[in-house]
Motif scaffolding. Structure first.
Motif, PDB file in Angstrom:
ATOM      1  N   ASP A   1      64.359 -48.154 -25.248  1.00 17.42           N
ATOM      2  CA  ASP A   1      65.339 -48.338 -26.315  1.00 17.42           C
ATOM      3  C   ASP A   1      66.611 -49.086 -25.909  1.00 17.42           C
ATOM      4  O   ASP A   1      67.572 -49.131 -26.686  1.00 17.42           O
ATOM      5  CB  ASP A   1      65.735 -46.963 -26.875  1.00 17.42           C
ATOM      6  CG  ASP A   1      66.272 -46.021 -25.793  1.00 17.42           C
ATOM      7  OD1 ASP A   1      66.494 -46.455 -24.645  1.00 17.42           O
ATOM      8  OD2 ASP A   1      66.471 -44.831 -26.116  1.00 17.42           O
ATOM      9  N   LEU A   2      66.665 -49.636 -24.723  1.00 13.45           N
ATOM     10  CA  LEU A   2      67.832 -50.348 -24.178  1.00 13.45           C
ATOM     11  C   LEU A   2      68.994 -49.414 -23.849  1.00 13.45           C
ATOM     12  O   LEU A   2      70.074 -49.883 -23.474  1.00 13.45           O
ATOM     13  CB  LEU A   2      68.320 -51.454 -25.123  1.00 13.45           C
ATOM     14  CG  LEU A   2      67.314 -52.541 -25.486  1.00 13.45           C
ATOM     15  CD1 LEU A   2      67.963 -53.550 -26.430  1.00 13.45           C
ATOM     16  CD2 LEU A   2      66.786 -53.245 -24.240  1.00 13.45           C
ATOM     17  N   LEU A   3      68.794 -48.120 -23.931  1.00 14.08           N
ATOM     18  CA  LEU A   3      69.857 -47.137 -23.663  1.00 14.08           C
ATOM     19  C   LEU A   3      69.477 -46.159 -22.561  1.00 14.08           C
ATOM     20  O   LEU A   3      70.335 -45.698 -21.806  1.00 14.08           O
ATOM     21  CB  LEU A   3      70.184 -46.354 -24.934  1.00 14.08           C
ATOM     22  CG  LEU A   3      70.676 -47.165 -26.133  1.00 14.08           C
ATOM     23  CD1 LEU A   3      70.730 -46.293 -27.378  1.00 14.08           C
ATOM     24  CD2 LEU A   3      72.032 -47.787 -25.850  1.00 14.08           C
TER      25      LEU A   3
ATOM     26  N   GLU B   1      71.917 -60.238 -28.058  1.00 14.62           N
ATOM     27  CA  GLU B   1      71.072 -60.877 -29.056  1.00 14.62           C
ATOM     28  C   GLU B   1      71.503 -62.332 -29.174  1.00 14.62           C
ATOM     29  O   GLU B   1      72.701 -62.621 -29.328  1.00 14.62           O
ATOM     30  CB  GLU B   1      71.221 -60.188 -30.401  1.00 14.62           C
ATOM     31  CG  GLU B   1      70.768 -58.741 -30.409  1.00 14.62           C
ATOM     32  CD  GLU B   1      71.015 -58.060 -31.744  1.00 14.62           C
ATOM     33  OE1 GLU B   1      71.340 -58.763 -32.733  1.00 14.62           O
ATOM     34  OE2 GLU B   1      70.895 -56.823 -31.803  1.00 14.62           O
TER      35      GLU B   1
ATOM     36  N   GLU C   1      71.754 -52.041 -30.376  1.00 14.38           N
ATOM     37  CA  GLU C   1      71.544 -50.697 -29.833  1.00 14.38           C
ATOM     38  C   GLU C   1      72.767 -50.179 -29.077  1.00 14.38           C
ATOM     39  O   GLU C   1      72.987 -48.968 -28.972  1.00 14.38           O
ATOM     40  CB  GLU C   1      70.333 -50.692 -28.891  1.00 14.38           C
ATOM     41  CG  GLU C   1      68.995 -50.824 -29.581  1.00 14.38           C
ATOM     42  CD  GLU C   1      68.559 -52.261 -29.787  1.00 14.38           C
ATOM     43  OE1 GLU C   1      67.353 -52.485 -29.981  1.00 14.38           O
ATOM     44  OE2 GLU C   1      69.427 -53.170 -29.761  1.00 14.38           O
TER      45      GLU C   1
ATOM     46  N   ALA D   1      75.415 -47.421 -29.988  1.00  5.24           N
ATOM     47  CA  ALA D   1      75.185 -45.997 -29.749  1.00  5.24           C
ATOM     48  C   ALA D   1      75.877 -45.497 -28.489  1.00  5.24           C
ATOM     49  O   ALA D   1      75.984 -44.278 -28.283  1.00  5.24           O
ATOM     50  CB  ALA D   1      73.684 -45.712 -29.664  1.00  5.24           C
TER      51      ALA D   1
ATOM     52  N   TYR E   1      74.896 -45.436 -19.679  1.00  8.43           N
ATOM     53  CA  TYR E   1      73.457 -45.407 -19.871  1.00  8.43           C
ATOM     54  C   TYR E   1      72.906 -44.083 -19.332  1.00  8.43           C
ATOM     55  O   TYR E   1      73.429 -43.511 -18.369  1.00  8.43           O
ATOM     56  CB  TYR E   1      72.783 -46.528 -19.067  1.00  8.43           C
ATOM     57  CG  TYR E   1      72.868 -47.919 -19.644  1.00  8.43           C
ATOM     58  CD1 TYR E   1      72.807 -48.155 -21.010  1.00  8.43           C
ATOM     59  CD2 TYR E   1      72.972 -49.023 -18.792  1.00  8.43           C
ATOM     60  CE1 TYR E   1      72.856 -49.435 -21.521  1.00  8.43           C
ATOM     61  CE2 TYR E   1      73.022 -50.315 -19.290  1.00  8.43           C
ATOM     62  CZ  TYR E   1      72.962 -50.521 -20.657  1.00  8.43           C
ATOM     63  OH  TYR E   1      73.008 -51.789 -21.149  1.00  8.43           O
TER      64      TYR E   1
END
Length: 493
Positions: free
Chosen positions: A60-62, A299, A315, A318, A474
């Motif tokens: 989820d890129l997190l 992006e 993302e 968040a 992260y």
């Protein structure tokens, strides 16, 4: 398991292992539900040597998991002196890494591969070269970039040519095994792109983004004496295996950004990570035990005018924790807006009322106000100026002022200046609505919290609306066998 860094400059929301050297992002792919991000990695120290591929993956890129080292030089083989840059593709049940095999000759790094059939946990080297020799005329050759297009696979390789041109060389394949050389995709003599910067005598780390009949070729401008310089983007379109390029520009206007890599996401987005190198003396790097980090995932999109636009991946919103600053008003001198942690995400809308080269934001990082990072509006040039000359009281940190085009900054524009600034301990990434970016490193010596100020010396004053959120780190799970002792001491579950 999360590891919080004991080193105050080690980032919490930028990918890197807790210790040792990293540089170029490599091997970016989405495979079996995970984003895979590899990178050039020296597992033995904070110097550019012993190149392996380190490896993280995330759903989820997190939330990130460090996997075992993906690529390791094989004694006596073609990559005995290093597994250098390249990329990876997902093909059925396998991940295939394409990379530069380095053995003795730093200029010619032929292409080879390795593959994984267990979602990137283990990799099997090819054991031979995929493309044994560069084509005639290549004096430097490295860094394959492979992608799928319609019913074929395509590959670009960076090069310098004996005729004085830099080139991205094109290959094509039906099966990832047999490759036909098609010639230069684009070749150019050095062209200026900014004061003191050109497109280079050679190109490395080529990347190609394409959508709706247009494309953008990203290249690392390289000099045989000076090494890597800046990253350049050529907009344009392809015709019959050749790229019809328009005028080049800098991809990032900061001093500490290079070798970006692209990842086509499953939702149709293009994501990009870059390498942000150190801006401090080697002695300090050795003392710290680490060097380099990967930028935030960005992006990237092609605008109608052909420009390449960048913004932080959605993302990452968040990661915003409590809102630390909410400030709206006007000042004719200095307004203290609030305090933030050393990792924060800020948005600002600035409205200077008169030509004033001092108007902007200041991040104060020491209690006595002597250490600060400035972002100023230059209405004459139509630029934002990022000034790090006072950003560290340690003389081993590098200074300098850097500019990013911002037409809204001109005195006559009548349009507010908007920006987003993400700071993570020792890295700052500035994003404008135009899609332009500026990345730099800085090394505050003061403790937290840091103070945000709006400043102006002009009689017209500065209107401002600023919001800032502290960043959560992260969620990281590092490989237990090689965790950094200092970081391990600050581990939290």
């Amino acid at each position: 398991m999360s590891v919080m860094p004991a080193d105050p400059h080690l980032p919490v929301a930028h990918l890197r292992p807790p210790s040792n050297w990293i540089n170029d992002p490599n091997g970016l792919a989405f495979h079996n539900g995970h984003y895979h991000v590899c990178f050039q990695y020296n597992p033995y120290g904070p110097e550019h040597a012993h190149m392996h591929w380190g490896h993280f993956r995330s759903p989820d890129l997190l939330t990130w998991e460090e996997l075992p080292v993906a690529l390791t030089p094989t004694p006596g083989a073609d990559d005995a002196d290093g597994c250098f840059s390249g990329n990876a593709v997902s093909d059925g049940d396998r991940l295939i890494a394409f990379y530069s095999a380095f053995r003795t000759d730093r200029w010619a790094q032929p292409v080879t591969t390795a593959e994984s059939r267990d979602n990137g946990v283990t990799w099997t080297p090819r054991g031979s070269l995929l493309i044994p020799e560069p084509p005639d005329g290549a004096t430097m050759y490295r860094d394959p970039y492979v992608w799928r297009e319609a019913d074929r696979w395509r590959m670009l390789v960076g090069s310098a040519q004996a005729n004085g041109r830099a080139a991205a060389l094109l290959y094509e394949s039906a099966d990832l095994e047999e490759w036909e050389y098609r010639g230069p995709f684009l070749a150019r003599v050095p062209q200026p792109v900014a004061p003191g910067a050109d497109t280079g005598l050679g190109w490395e780390c080529p990347q190609y983004l394409h959508a709706n009949g247009r494309g953008a070729l990203l290249i690392g401008a390289w000099d045989p004496e000076l090494g890597p310089r800046r990253t350049v983007v050529y907009p344009g379109r392809e015709q019959d295996g050749r790229f019809l390029a328009e005028a080049p520009s800098l991809l990032d206007h900061g001093p500490d950004f290079y070798a970006p890599a692209l990842l086509p996401a499953p939702d149709g987005r293009w994501l990009l990570w870059g390498w942000s190198w150190e801006a401090r003396d080697p002695e300090w790097v050795r003392e710290s035990g680490w060097a380099g980090l990967l930028t935030l995932p960005r992006e990237v999109t092609l605008a109608e005018d052909g420009s390449l636009r960048q913004q932080p991946a959605a993302e990452l919103l968040a990661l915003r924790d409590e809102r630390a600053v909410t400030a709206t008003g006007r000042t004719t001198a200095t307004a203290v807006l609030g305090t933030v942690s050393p990792s924060f995400d800020l948005t600002a809308r600035l409205e200077p009322r008169a030509a004033d080269t001092t108007a902007g934001l200041r991040l104060v990082t020491s209690a006595d106000g002597a250490e600060y990072l400035d972002i100023r509006i230059d209405p004459d040039a139509g630029e934002l100026v990022v000034d790090r000359d006072h950003a560290s009281l340690d003389p081993r940190a590098h200074g300098g002022t850097f500019r990013i085009p911002c037409p809204e900054a001109t005195a006559a524009s009548g349009v507010p200046v908007e920006l987003r600034l993400v700071v993570d301990r020792s890295v700052a990434e500035l994003y404008l609505p135009s899609g332009r970016t500026l990345t730099l490193r800085f090394y505050p010596t003061g403790g937290a919290p840091w103070q945000i100020e709006a400043r102006t010396g002009g009689t017209g004053g500065l209107g401002y609306s600023v919001g800032a959120w502290n960043l959560r780190p992260y969620t990281m799970r590092y490989a237990a066998s090689r965790r950094h002792p200092a970081a391990a001491a600050a581990t939290s579950s």
